[in-house]
Design an enzyme around this catalytic site. Structure first.
Site, PDB file in Angstrom:
ATOM      1  N   VAL A   1      -0.538  -5.676  -2.319  1.00 17.18           N
ATOM      2  CA  VAL A   1       0.333  -4.996  -3.279  1.00 17.18           C
ATOM      3  C   VAL A   1       1.002  -3.770  -2.679  1.00 17.18           C
ATOM      4  O   VAL A   1       2.081  -3.374  -3.102  1.00 17.18           O
ATOM      5  CB  VAL A   1      -0.461  -4.603  -4.547  1.00 17.18           C
TER       6      VAL A   1
ATOM      7  N   GLY B   1      -0.103   7.366   5.192  1.00 14.40           N
ATOM      8  CA  GLY B   1       0.052   6.847   6.548  1.00 14.40           C
ATOM      9  C   GLY B   1       1.360   6.119   6.745  1.00 14.40           C
ATOM     10  O   GLY B   1       2.078   6.352   7.704  1.00 14.40           O
TER      11      GLY B   1
ATOM     12  N   GLY C   1      -5.885  -4.619   3.368  1.00 14.80           N
ATOM     13  CA  GLY C   1      -7.147  -3.897   3.274  1.00 14.80           C
ATOM     14  C   GLY C   1      -7.939  -4.195   2.027  1.00 14.80           C
ATOM     15  O   GLY C   1      -9.156  -4.436   2.087  1.00 14.80           O
TER      16      GLY C   1
ATOM     17  N   ILE D   1      -6.035   5.787   2.093  1.00 13.62           N
ATOM     18  CA  ILE D   1      -4.856   6.579   2.470  1.00 13.62           C
ATOM     19  C   ILE D   1      -4.039   6.963   1.232  1.00 13.62           C
ATOM     20  O   ILE D   1      -2.829   7.162   1.303  1.00 13.62           O
ATOM     21  CB  ILE D   1      -3.997   5.841   3.514  1.00 13.62           C
ATOM     22  N   GLY D   2      -4.750   7.069   0.124  1.00 17.45           N
ATOM     23  CA  GLY D   2      -4.105   7.364  -1.141  1.00 17.45           C
ATOM     24  C   GLY D   2      -3.897   6.138  -1.989  1.00 17.45           C
ATOM     25  O   GLY D   2      -3.234   6.187  -3.030  1.00 17.45           O
TER      26      GLY D   2
ATOM     27  N   GLU E   1       2.786  -2.885  -0.095  1.00 21.58           N
ATOM     28  CA  GLU E   1       4.145  -2.892   0.438  1.00 21.58           C
ATOM     29  C   GLU E   1       5.096  -3.781  -0.361  1.00 21.58           C
ATOM     30  O   GLU E   1       6.291  -3.824  -0.069  1.00 21.58           O
ATOM     31  CB  GLU E   1       4.114  -3.340   1.902  1.00 21.58           C
TER      32      GLU E   1
END
Length: 735
Positions: free
Chosen positions: A694, A244, A514, A471-472, A696
């Site tokens: 973690v 994303g 998240g 999202i992976g 970003e």
């Protein structure tokens, strides 16, 4: 069955007493086999029967007004069922702008703005028919050149207010050493591998969408509002999302338009944005201009620090890139100024892309810190050590945890940072110039509201449910590990259900919030189950230990969990939200990047030879997935430093390079082996699981470390990103 809401500062007893030892372990992703065998279902796959295909028609000009749309040729094409352009619900852009409120407008905000949707029996026919639609426009002069527009200092955009503390100008005038430099960064696209895609159908009276989206709860509300439906009549599914990077936090106009088409035609509709069109319908990161001013005494201690930037936005979106966000708590200095000014442009909306603020703000501040280190005669690490604050230098709040100095020390040790930095351009291997560089990394930490439900079944297996997306990033795995840790189970005994708006609501994936938020909700839901197990054991919850599928009381009674369930599932609900500690503390994840590059003295080619980073992220929930996240971020940092740049044709408002053919992201050949290490200290003030963001963090500072290494290799200081051959060649020393 009760629902708990707890201040994030209160660490639940279940996790404090946990003995299973699986939380933090480097477990492989539990959904991995589904992905590598092709069984994972993405948004464009496995549609209901009788599905139709859609293509979006975009505005052919960058500014003006749509006067008419001629769809006759498209509608006459065999296989075309509809060309929809006159529905007042058609939005002008994506939902993380105000564009959904601009539905039905004839104004053109940017080139490629969706104005019509073509629906056909096949994808090929839909796309060809879309090319036959003629959109007539009364054009006006467009504001396509960001640098040519007036700068607005008095605006209300964005969430980051201007900060002015002390007297920066006076402190700069009095400083023994000063740096006053301007840095620029270009447009960045999110560039996720899976394109934006949605399959829409009606399930009874419920509009159901399988969509590639990061935040499906907000997506449901946006779609419901645009379609004029109550939210309970919209269901969004996103069990698997192929990346994303911020670009899927909102709802694109194509999603709503596909919903309109499915409603009108009474059949399922698929829509996917081709890569070139995606650049116009999804948001991008604004290009920026950043001025850094640093004033220091003769010992290198900063007295004045200012980070002032300019970012762009169109007239239909409220977001503004928070350029100095990461700089604000990074270094000491009594006199401080941070602000982001605005220019209005007629381009697609700008939005959150891969660490908004920090990713590009760290280019400027970390390169400027290296310039200050050279001006003061200090090693770059030593300069940063001397300016490490004891408390947040802007707010005065204490840090929840901050292991930045340890990151410097451990990173320098592992990398082999020399006692004396070689002079720029002094190290050669044949025609290759060798250099090293470093940079600090910081990503502000957030905890947001999140809910989860956990069910302990009759067989002793647990099921975790929430509407989080993976999202992976490894969400399935870390939620399974969290429940397994608290309930004393092997992770294989935990099933995780995600990506469905019928499940308990979270804030989804974005902003690196998240994992900590959703895992905290799972811990709290497990507390409900622990309380019921304690009642059945005739003991207090704090008297229990759960391990290997058994419950042991203080009196050493041991009972298998399945026996305590007694054939009737035990359910728990948890809800976590930020509390008083979040307001009392300054919270961030921290780190340090180290880099070695080789630059060819003849061609200017840059090769990154080594990258190493050490990071403080609170509790490590899964060492493997955390390392994956950081390494991926470092790859983006290399990509930012050496290649990524969206180019605008300032005559038309079109992107010159909207696809992977010309928008150059880092590939395997560009990326060396990347080492990632953690300094783990559980941050109880952050959230109940003690984890900080973690996802970003790895991006922030990585590109600056590369640029600083290039300077050390060549003596050429580049302040306009990315560093390409043409920016180096003129300044390279003669071979």
């Amino acid at each position: 069955m009760t629902e708990q809401k707890i201040d994030v500062a209160e660490r639940p007893g279940g996790l404090a007493r946990a003995k299973q030892g699986v939380l933090g372990a480097a477990l492989p992703r539990i959904e991995g086999p589904l992905k590598v065998t092709g069984a994972a279902t993405y948004a464009y796959e496995r549609a209901p029967d009788d599905v139709l295909y859609a293509a979006i028609v975009g505005a052919p000009a960058g500014a003006g007004t749509v006067t008419s749309i001629d769809a006759a040729a498209a509608a006459a094409l065999p296989g075309v069922l509809a060309v929809i352009h006159d529905d007042p619900r058609i939005p002008s852009g994506e939902s993380n702008s105000s564009a959904m409120a601009s539905a039905g407008t004839s104004r053109i905000y940017h080139y490629g703005q969706p104005v019509a949707i073509v629906v056909a029996e096949t994808q090929a026919v839909a796309r060809f028919a879309a090319s036959l639609v003629r959109v007539r426009v009364d054009t006006t002069d467009g504001r396509f050149d960001m640098d040519a527009q007036p700068v607005q200092t008095d605006h209300k955009l964005g969430f980051l207010p201007a900060i002015d503390k002390g007297d920066v100008d006076a402190a700069m005038a009095d400083a023994a050493v000063t740096i006053d430099a301007t840095y620029t960064t270009p447009v960045h696209f999110p560039a996720a591998l899976e394109p934006h895609a949605t399959t829409v159908w009606w399930d009874g009276d419920v509009l159901t969408l399988r969509s590639s989206n990061q935040v499906i709860g907000a997506a449901r509300n946006t779609i419901a509002k645009a379609m004029k439906l109550p939210p309970e009549r919209v269901r969004v599914l996103a069990p698997f999302v192929g990346g994303g990077f911020g670009g899927k936090t909102g709802v694109g106009a194509e999603v709503v338009m596909a919903g309109i088409a499915a409603e009108k035609l009474g059949r399922p509709v698929k829509v996917v944005l081709p890569r070139q069109q995606l650049a116009y319908v999804a948001h991008h990161r604004s290009a920026t201009t950043q001025r850094i001013r640093l004033g220091a005494d003769s010992d290198g201690r900063i007295t004045a620090i200012a980070h002032e930037g300019v970012a762009a936005q169109n007239d239909d979106a409220p977001f503004l890139e928070p350029i100095p966000f990461g700089t604000i708590p990074l270094y000491a200095g009594e006199h401080r100024r941070f602000r982001t000014d605005l220019v209005r442009v007629d381009l697609p909306p700008t939005g959150a892309v891969r660490a908004p603020g920090e990713a590009i703000g760290t280019f400027a501040i970390e390169c400027a810190m290296d310039e200050l280190a050279e001006a003061t005669g200090l090693d770059p690490i030593e300069l940063r050590r001397r300016n490490e604050p004891d408390v947040d230098p802007t707010t005065g709040k204490r840090f929840s945890t901050r292991r930045m100095l340890d990151c410097y020390d451990e990173g320098a040790r592992r990398f082999g940072w020399p006692a004396s930095l070689p002079a720029p351009g002094s190290v050669r291997e044949g025609e290759w110039l060798i250099g090293i560089g470093m940079a600090a990394s910081l990503r502000s930490n957030f905890t947001v509201e999140a809910a989860a439900a956990v069910t302990l079944g009759a067989d002793g297996r647990a099921t975790v449910r929430c509407d989080m997306t993976d999202i992976g990033t490894g969400t399935y795995t870390i939620l399974a590990q969290t429940a397994a840790e608290v309930l004393g189970l092997d992770p294989s005994q935990v099933v995780v259900e995600l990506g469905d708006t019928d499940l308990p609501k979270t804030a989804g994936s974005g902003g690196s919030f998240g994992a900590g938020s959703a895992c905290s909700a799972v811990v709290l839901a497990c507390e409900d189950i622990l309380a019921e197990l304690a009642r059945r054991m005739n003991a207090a919850p704090e008297e229990l230990e759960l391990q290997n599928g058994c419950v042991t009381a203080r009196d050493q009674r041991q009972v298998p969990i399945a026996d305590l369930v007694r054939g009737e599932p035990i359910e728990g609900k948890g809800k976590s939200s930020p509390g008083a500690q979040a307001k009392r503390n300054s919270q961030a994840s921290h780190g340090a990047h180290f880099c070695e590059v080789a630059v060819n003295a003849v061609t200017g080619e840059t090769r990154v030879r080594r990258m190493l980073g050490v990071f403080d992220i609170g509790r490590v929930l899964n060492r493997k997935t955390a390392e994956n996240q950081v390494v991926g971020g470092v790859v983006w940092g290399i990509s930012y430093a050496l290649g990524e740049a969206g180019v605008v044709d300032t005559r038309s408002g079109r992107f010159v390079n909207p696809d992977f053919g010309e928008y150059h992201v880092a590939v395997s050949a560009d990326v060396p082996h990347i080492e990632c290490h953690f300094i783990e200290e559980i941050d109880d003030a952050a959230n109940p699981v003690g984890a900080k963001g973690v996802g970003e963090l790895g991006i922030s500072g990585a590109g600056a470390a590369v640029v600083n290494a290039i300077y050390n290799a060549t003596g050429v200081r580049v302040r306009d990103m990315p560093v390409t051959l043409d920016t180096l060649l003129a300044g390279l020393p003669m071979v």
